[in-house]
Design a protein around this motif. Structure first.
Motif, PDB file in Angstrom:
ATOM      1  N   UNK A 134       0.830  -1.207   0.000  1.00 42.11           N
ATOM      2  CA  UNK A 134       0.000   0.000   0.000  1.00 42.11           C
ATOM      3  C   UNK A 134       0.866   1.260   0.000  1.00 42.11           C
ATOM      4  N   UNK A 135       1.892   1.278   0.854  1.00 42.05           N
ATOM      5  CA  UNK A 135       2.773   2.442   0.915  1.00 42.05           C
ATOM      6  C   UNK A 135       3.466   2.690  -0.428  1.00 42.05           C
ATOM      7  N   UNK A 136       3.993   1.623  -1.034  1.00 36.94           N
ATOM      8  CA  UNK A 136       4.630   1.769  -2.346  1.00 36.94           C
ATOM      9  C   UNK A 136       3.633   2.264  -3.383  1.00 36.94           C
ATOM     10  N   UNK A 137       2.437   1.684  -3.366  1.00 36.32           N
ATOM     11  CA  UNK A 137       1.430   2.040  -4.358  1.00 36.32           C
ATOM     12  C   UNK A 137       1.056   3.514  -4.275  1.00 36.32           C
ATOM     13  N   UNK A 138       0.871   4.025  -3.059  1.00 35.57           N
ATOM     14  CA  UNK A 138       0.502   5.430  -2.916  1.00 35.57           C
ATOM     15  C   UNK A 138       1.632   6.336  -3.391  1.00 35.57           C
ATOM     16  N   UNK A 139       2.867   5.963  -3.054  1.00 36.82           N
ATOM     17  CA  UNK A 139       4.005   6.776  -3.480  1.00 36.82           C
ATOM     18  C   UNK A 139       4.155   6.751  -5.003  1.00 36.82           C
ATOM     19  N   UNK A 140       3.947   5.599  -5.611  1.00 32.44           N
ATOM     20  CA  UNK A 140       4.064   5.496  -7.065  1.00 32.44           C
ATOM     21  C   UNK A 140       2.875   6.144  -7.779  1.00 32.44           C
ATOM     22  N   UNK A 141       1.699   6.002  -7.217  1.00 30.15           N
ATOM     23  CA  UNK A 141       0.489   6.585  -7.816  1.00 30.15           C
ATOM     24  C   UNK A 141       0.607   8.104  -7.921  1.00 30.15           C
ATOM     25  N   UNK A 142       1.350   8.696  -6.962  1.00 30.02           N
ATOM     26  CA  UNK A 142       1.457  10.155  -6.927  1.00 30.02           C
ATOM     27  C   UNK A 142       2.882  10.657  -7.162  1.00 30.02           C
ATOM     28  N   UNK A 143       3.785   9.754  -7.596  1.00 23.53           N
ATOM     29  CA  UNK A 143       5.142  10.169  -7.947  1.00 23.53           C
ATOM     30  C   UNK A 143       5.909  10.792  -6.800  1.00 23.53           C
ATOM     31  N   UNK A 144       5.815  10.189  -5.602  1.00 23.49           N
ATOM     32  CA  UNK A 144       6.419  10.785  -4.410  1.00 23.49           C
ATOM     33  C   UNK A 144       7.844  10.330  -4.143  1.00 23.49           C
ATOM     34  N   UNK A 145       8.279   9.202  -4.713  1.00 18.84           N
ATOM     35  CA  UNK A 145       9.623   8.686  -4.449  1.00 18.84           C
ATOM     36  C   UNK A 145      10.269   8.224  -5.751  1.00 18.84           C
ATOM     37  N   UNK A 146      11.609   8.141  -5.715  1.00 16.67           N
ATOM     38  CA  UNK A 146      12.307   7.579  -6.869  1.00 16.67           C
ATOM     39  C   UNK A 146      12.645   6.113  -6.580  1.00 16.67           C
ATOM     40  N   UNK A 147      13.209   5.431  -7.582  1.00 14.88           N
ATOM     41  CA  UNK A 147      13.444   3.991  -7.472  1.00 14.88           C
ATOM     42  C   UNK A 147      14.410   3.614  -6.357  1.00 14.88           C
ATOM     43  N   UNK A 148      15.273   4.526  -5.951  1.00 13.63           N
ATOM     44  CA  UNK A 148      16.274   4.203  -4.945  1.00 13.63           C
ATOM     45  C   UNK A 148      15.860   4.521  -3.524  1.00 13.63           C
ATOM     46  N   UNK A 149      14.620   4.884  -3.324  1.00 17.23           N
ATOM     47  CA  UNK A 149      14.173   5.274  -1.984  1.00 17.23           C
ATOM     48  C   UNK A 149      14.223   4.097  -1.016  1.00 17.23           C
ATOM     49  N   UNK A 150      14.516   4.386   0.248  1.00 22.02           N
ATOM     50  CA  UNK A 150      14.626   3.347   1.278  1.00 22.02           C
ATOM     51  C   UNK A 150      13.326   2.557   1.443  1.00 22.02           C
ATOM     52  N   UNK A 151      12.213   3.136   1.079  1.00 24.27           N
ATOM     53  CA  UNK A 151      10.932   2.457   1.216  1.00 24.27           C
ATOM     54  C   UNK A 151      10.921   1.135   0.441  1.00 24.27           C
ATOM     55  N   UNK A 152      11.625   1.097  -0.689  1.00 16.76           N
ATOM     56  CA  UNK A 152      11.688  -0.145  -1.477  1.00 16.76           C
ATOM     57  C   UNK A 152      12.462  -1.230  -0.732  1.00 16.76           C
ATOM     58  N   UNK A 153      13.550  -0.854  -0.074  1.00 18.48           N
ATOM     59  CA  UNK A 153      14.315  -1.841   0.694  1.00 18.48           C
ATOM     60  C   UNK A 153      13.480  -2.395   1.848  1.00 18.48           C
ATOM     61  N   UNK A 154      12.745  -1.518   2.516  1.00 16.49           N
ATOM     62  CA  UNK A 154      11.890  -1.960   3.615  1.00 16.49           C
ATOM     63  C   UNK A 154      10.774  -2.877   3.104  1.00 16.49           C
ATOM     64  N   UNK A 155      10.206  -2.536   1.958  1.00 12.75           N
ATOM     65  CA  UNK A 155       9.149  -3.365   1.384  1.00 12.75           C
ATOM     66  C   UNK A 155       9.677  -4.737   1.007  1.00 12.75           C
ATOM     67  N   UNK A 156      10.880  -4.794   0.448  1.00 14.10           N
ATOM     68  CA  UNK A 156      11.474  -6.088   0.091  1.00 14.10           C
ATOM     69  C   UNK A 156      11.733  -6.926   1.345  1.00 14.10           C
ATOM     70  N   UNK A 157      12.152  -6.271   2.433  1.00 13.65           N
ATOM     71  CA  UNK A 157      12.358  -6.993   3.686  1.00 13.65           C
ATOM     72  C   UNK A 157      11.038  -7.552   4.205  1.00 13.65           C
ATOM     73  N   UNK A 158       9.980  -6.764   4.103  1.00 11.18           N
ATOM     74  CA  UNK A 158       8.655  -7.233   4.528  1.00 11.18           C
ATOM     75  C   UNK A 158       8.197  -8.403   3.665  1.00 11.18           C
ATOM     76  N   UNK A 159       8.460  -8.330   2.367  1.00 13.96           N
ATOM     77  CA  UNK A 159       8.069  -9.410   1.455  1.00 13.96           C
ATOM     78  C   UNK A 159       8.844 -10.686   1.757  1.00 13.96           C
ATOM     79  N   UNK A 160      10.117 -10.564   2.115  1.00 14.96           N
ATOM     80  CA  UNK A 160      10.919 -11.745   2.452  1.00 14.96           C
ATOM     81  C   UNK A 160      10.348 -12.475   3.661  1.00 14.96           C
ATOM     82  N   UNK A 161       9.754 -11.740   4.584  1.00 14.35           N
ATOM     83  CA  UNK A 161       9.174 -12.345   5.786  1.00 14.35           C
ATOM     84  C   UNK A 161       7.785 -12.922   5.534  1.00 14.35           C
TER      85      UNK A 161
END
Length: 255
Positions: free
Chosen positions: A179-206
């Protein structure tokens, strides 16, 4: 717009939110801000025949996010007044359609309601982010997701508990990350290297049973002006993706 703050907190964040909101939108009914003493109580909007009520804890009302939280709830009120399908569609009906005939754990059924709330939030924040900046929202997403990933229970990933918080279950934490990634991407709030992606990948691994990319696409691509049937289908799809299609061994294969 009539906003009345009931509680010994500074009114400025709420009046500031109303001023921002009124640059593009308006509400027909007055808004009563009701401050709660429980610091853990979430911020939420109640809708009545003669008013809306913005319920908020004293802790949240005096935080740096107070204006943004208030603006978010005003956006929910606007969606309710439209009336927008996301704020009037029966979640119970959609879950019945999605889960009928399936054997689903009780915790997953409960968490489907949280997913439905995320979908409401997508449409509310389409308004929020059209009138206000998104930097604080990104910081909020990042801090909440970092805390949830750090607090995830590794030995007992699905505790037998009535109370489910973002950090109590890795599966719903992964959905929250999507959800967090989707909102940021839907509104162009972050770039591809943002820490949010690393956190999301960690959440997905779990949470190998949750298809994080699929949930990100689902939230990000929700139709801007859906009909009732379109929204119902999206809600059914989200519930099935979480409670039926995903498995303990991994997400369902993509088409």
């Amino acid at each position: 717009m009539d906003v009345r703050v009931r509680g010994a907190v500074p009114p400025d964040p709420f009046l500031g939110a109303a001023a921002l909101f009124e640059t593009e939108h308006d509400l027909s009914l007055p808004v009563e801000v009701r401050v709660r003493e429980n610091p853990e109580e979430r911020t939420w909007a109640g809708h009545y025949e003669d008013r809306h009520v913005l319920n908020i804890s004293r802790k949240a009302a005096t935080s740096a996010m107070a204006r943004e939280l208030a603006l978010h709830e005003l956006s929910h009120m606007a969606r309710y007044e439209e009336p927008h399908p996301s704020h009037h569609q029966s979640t119970d009906e959609a879950l019945f359609l999605a889960l009928s005939g399936a054997s689903v754990e009780r915790r997953k059924v409960l968490q489907c309601y949280q997913i439905a709330n995320h979908m409401k939030d997508v449409y509310a924040d389409d308004i929020t982010l059209s009138v206000g900046p998104g930097e604080k929202l990104v910081t909020f997403f990042e801090s909440q997701l970092a805390a949830a990933v750090a607090d995830r229970p590794r030995d007992h990933p699905h505790p037998d508990s009535e109370r489910l918080t973002p950090g109590s279950d890795p599966d719903i934490t992964a959905v929250n990350a999507a959800f967090a990634l989707a909102m940021c991407e839907r509104h162009g709030l972050v770039d591809d290297g943002h820490r949010l992606y690393d956190l999301a990948h960690a959440a997905a691994d779990d949470a190998p049973g949750v298809d994080l990319p699929a949930f990100t696409r689902l939230f990000r691509s929700l139709a801007r002006g859906p009909s009732e049937s379109q929204y119902r289908k999206s809600l059914v799809d989200a519930a099935r993706l979480y409670a039926v299609d995903s498995t303990a061994s991994g997400p369902a294969a993509a088409d």
